[in-house]
Design a protein around this motif. Structure first.
Motif, PDB file in Angstrom:
ATOM      1  N   THR A   1      38.474  50.293  32.526  1.00 16.91           N
ATOM      2  CA  THR A   1      37.920  51.357  33.380  1.00 16.91           C
ATOM      3  C   THR A   1      38.307  52.718  32.778  1.00 16.91           C
ATOM      4  O   THR A   1      38.796  52.807  31.669  1.00 16.91           O
TER       5      THR A   1
ATOM      6  N   PRO B   1      33.231  49.762  33.849  1.00 14.74           N
ATOM      7  CA  PRO B   1      33.348  51.230  33.881  1.00 14.74           C
ATOM      8  C   PRO B   1      33.724  51.839  32.530  1.00 14.74           C
ATOM      9  O   PRO B   1      33.226  52.900  32.154  1.00 14.74           O
TER      10      PRO B   1
ATOM     11  N   ARG C   1      25.367  46.152  25.459  1.00 16.10           N
ATOM     12  CA  ARG C   1      25.736  44.957  26.239  1.00 16.10           C
ATOM     13  C   ARG C   1      24.920  45.000  27.533  1.00 16.10           C
ATOM     14  O   ARG C   1      24.852  46.047  28.190  1.00 16.10           O
TER      15      ARG C   1
ATOM     16  N   ASN D   1      30.447  38.444  36.833  1.00 16.31           N
ATOM     17  CA  ASN D   1      31.764  38.755  36.308  1.00 16.31           C
ATOM     18  C   ASN D   1      32.067  37.780  35.172  1.00 16.31           C
ATOM     19  O   ASN D   1      31.285  36.877  34.868  1.00 16.31           O
TER      20      ASN D   1
HETATM   21  C1  LIG Z   1      36.492  46.493  35.722  1.00 16.04           C
HETATM   22  S1  LIG Z   1      35.205  45.717  34.931  1.00 16.04           S
HETATM   23  C2  LIG Z   1      36.058  44.434  34.153  1.00 16.04           C
HETATM   24  C3  LIG Z   1      35.172  43.265  33.890  1.00 16.04           C
HETATM   25  O1  LIG Z   1      34.642  43.330  32.556  1.00 16.04           O
HETATM   26  C4  LIG Z   1      35.059  42.182  31.878  1.00 16.04           C
HETATM   27  O2  LIG Z   1      34.151  41.697  30.945  1.00 16.04           O
HETATM   28  P1  LIG Z   1      34.343  42.096  29.389  1.00 16.04           P
HETATM   29  O3  LIG Z   1      35.788  41.972  29.071  1.00 16.04           O
HETATM   30  O4  LIG Z   1      33.468  41.086  28.657  1.00 16.04           O
HETATM   31  O5  LIG Z   1      33.800  43.496  29.263  1.00 16.04           O
HETATM   32  C5  LIG Z   1      35.279  41.170  32.987  1.00 16.04           C
HETATM   33  O6  LIG Z   1      34.053  40.669  33.477  1.00 16.04           O
HETATM   34  C6  LIG Z   1      35.983  42.025  33.977  1.00 16.04           C
HETATM   35  O7  LIG Z   1      36.058  41.543  35.280  1.00 16.04           O
END
Ligand SMILES: CSC[C@H]1O[C@H](OP(=O)(O)O)[C@H](O)[C@@H]1O
Length: 354
Positions: free
Chosen positions: A172, A58, A98, A255
């Protein structure tokens, strides 16, 4: 200097926006330094998302939307048609920052559609886009609080909760998805404590989740990723809650790398495994997890730790940033509308029925 901020801004603020541009809390420097970077152009915003100055599905959606507004403010166009064509090019470029988190393309497409539908002058379109970006931001905070309330009901009192990566306010618009469930359980008076996977190689758990939970006085301990299975088998973990970057219509979840391993271990140890995510992370256009694009990042992120190389020169690394958890390993998907359980396709589609 007017500030463009949602009225329900969280106490943890990774994103700030005013008439001089966008400021992002540089998450690469946490927990050591709290420093904001100012960004003024879509190109700078795209680089900040790619370099993970800001990260989390988010949060990058909201940031991408603001980046599109920054671009719209500077477009010189001969006509409204020319303006919309240039706006689309900026949006399509931002989407490429991304690939895995659907929120980025979802937010950009929502603003582009708003611009195409707006029966106003070119100058007024910028105002329309700014308002829509703020609406996305405000909606996300409210969605996090709603899913927090729904998810907190699934958390037993005195539970130890394992979470992976960082799905908090830093990821978020504010409050958090998985961390939002944890915050809501804590605010409801449940005596919970958290185990945060360090989440190699980027260390979102050790650096960001621990920082966030300490700020809101929730007991947290960091564990090595590889210790999670042992602690589950020892009965030290009662529930697991993680975030998501994209959820396919069949309930498969993309994830942070390591999530799939946790889900398999949770099933093996009969521990509930929950995914908390807003509707903006559910992608009905993606049939299953195998269709979700996985971002592969620079091997240097694996090969170095605290700026020191940890593997011999000449040895490379593999660095998939996400993995796919098939829906049979997921106990429930917590959204702002409801808690969805298998069969996921029917349940997830019903969330979008008017
Ligand atoms: C609430 S979304 C968070 C989600 O994003 C993270 O990835 P990144 O740190 O590489 O952007 C991770 O998958 C989290 O669960």
């Amino acid at each position: 200097m007017p500030e463009y901020l949602p009225p329900n801004l969280d106490i943890i603020r990774p994103i700030l926006w005013d008439s001089r541009g966008l400021r992002l809390l540089d998450q690469r420097l946490l927990p050591w330094r709290e420093k904001y970077l100012r960004l003024r152009t879509p190109r700078e915003v795209k680089k900040a998302i790619k370099d993970m100055v800001v990260r989390g599905a988010p949060a990058i959606g909201i940031t991408g939307a603001i980046g599109l507004v920054l671009g719209a403010e500077k477009i010189k166009a001969r006509s409204k048609r020319d303006f919309l064509a240039k706006l689309k090019r900026i949006g399509e470029s931002l989407k490429k920052a991304r690939p895995t988190a659907v929120n980025l393309s979802w937010a950009i497409d929502r603003l582009l559609q708003k611009a195409n539908e707006a029966d106003v002058s070119q100058d007024e379109i910028v105002e329309v886009l700014r308002a829509e970006a703020l609406k996305i931001w405000e909606e996300d905070i409210e969605a996090n609080k709603a899913m927090g309330r729904l998810g907190a009901e699934l958390i037993p009192d005195e539970a130890t909760i394992l979470t992976h990566c960082n799905a908090g306010a830093l990821a978020t618009g504010g409050y958090g998805t998985a961390i939002g469930v944890i915050r809501a359980a804590h605010e409801a008076g449940k005596k919970i404590k958290v185990l945060a996977d360090e989440t190699r190689p980027w260390l979102q758990g050790a650096r960001l989740t621990a920082w966030e939970l300490k700020k809101v006085d929730i007991p947290v301990e960091v564990i090595p990723d590889v210790a999670a299975g042992f602690l589950m088998a020892q009965g030290k973990i009662q529930v697991i809650v993680v975030g998501a970057d994209r959820i396919a219509v069949n309930g498969d979840v993309a994830n942070k790398i390591g999530t799939y391993s946790l889900a398999v271990l949770a099933k093996e140890n009969n521990i509930p495994f929950y995914v908390a995510a807003p509707l903006s992370t559910i992608d009905l256009a993606t049939p299953g997890g195998q269709e979700i694009p996985i971002e592969w990042r620079d091997p240097k992120e694996v090969l170095c730790c605290a700026k020191r190389r940890i593997a011999p020169k000449g040895v490379s690394a593999l660095n998939p940033a996400f993995d796919i958890t098939p829906s049979p390993y997921i106990s429930a998907i917590i959204t702002e509308k409801s808690v969805v359980r298998a069969p996921y396709t029917k349940g997830l589609k019903s969330l979008f029925e008017v």
